[in-house]
Design an enzyme around this catalytic site. Sequence first.
Site, short mmCIF file in Angstrom:
data_model
loop_
_atom_site.label_atom_id
_atom_site.label_comp_id
_atom_site.label_asym_id
_atom_site.label_seq_id
_atom_site.Cartn_x
_atom_site.Cartn_y
_atom_site.Cartn_z
N SER A 124 -27.95 27.09 93.95
CA SER A 124 -28.42 25.76 93.61
C SER A 124 -28.89 25.71 92.15
CB SER A 124 -29.52 25.34 94.59
OG SER A 124 -29.79 23.97 94.51
N ASP A 178 -22.74 19.55 102.03
CA ASP A 178 -23.98 19.71 101.27
C ASP A 178 -24.60 18.35 100.96
OD1 ASP A 178 -25.99 20.29 99.39
OD2 ASP A 178 -24.87 21.98 98.57
N HIS A 209 -26.44 22.75 102.58
CA HIS A 209 -26.96 23.39 101.36
C HIS A 209 -27.56 24.73 101.76
CE1 HIS A 209 -27.96 23.21 97.13
NE2 HIS A 209 -29.24 23.48 97.38
#
Length: 228
Positions: A124, A178, A209
């Site tokens: 991320s 996601d 995610h």
Amino acid sequence: MSDVGKLLESIEVETGKNPTAAVIWMHGLGADGNDFVPIVNELELDGMPAIRFVFPHAPMRPVTINNGHVMRAWYDVSLGDLEGKSRRADAAGVHESQEQIHALIEREKKRGVAAGNIVLAGFSQGGAIALHTGLRYPASLAGIMALSTYLPLADSLPLEAAAANKTTPIFMAHGTFDPVVPLVMGAGSMTFMAGLGYRVEWKQYPMQHSVCAEEIEDIGEWLRRVLR
């Protein structure tokens, strides 16, 4: 803001004695260096030269998307950044984190690990810093791994890119469901980099995610290739 001159605190895991390779792995927003430590034992790196995994803790800072609450973050994030509507990422924060990761790379070099045996990795927001820093680093790296993320400050890359890492292997992976960093952002960054001639290996998985078992298997296989 944090003190850029101070080396980030990190958790270190070594797969053997006297490591000759290193993976500097940055966590996501609001997490810390502990986040990916358990994955090391799942990567099936037996038979590889000893690797030092370095999991730094991001500085504490207010994060706009979370109502200004202070948490570990590599840079500030606004809602538009994750909707793909804003091209004005927190440049100051990104550059600060870039300098801090540079310092960790330099420490590995002082400990006897050549730049060519160092992988920058992240999930991320940490993956965004891995991409931003790795593509601009002046010496050739072993690889860049970017999970569930995107390329920040993409407009400046053509001017700031380091020739030394133009052919560095890049592994990008993303969840098709996601809800935090939409798949289109990761795929768009991959397409952008491929258009500039970068060697991007792209994987996507039916997940949100997060990280899944198939992805961990693919990461291990990729690390075995780039850190031979």
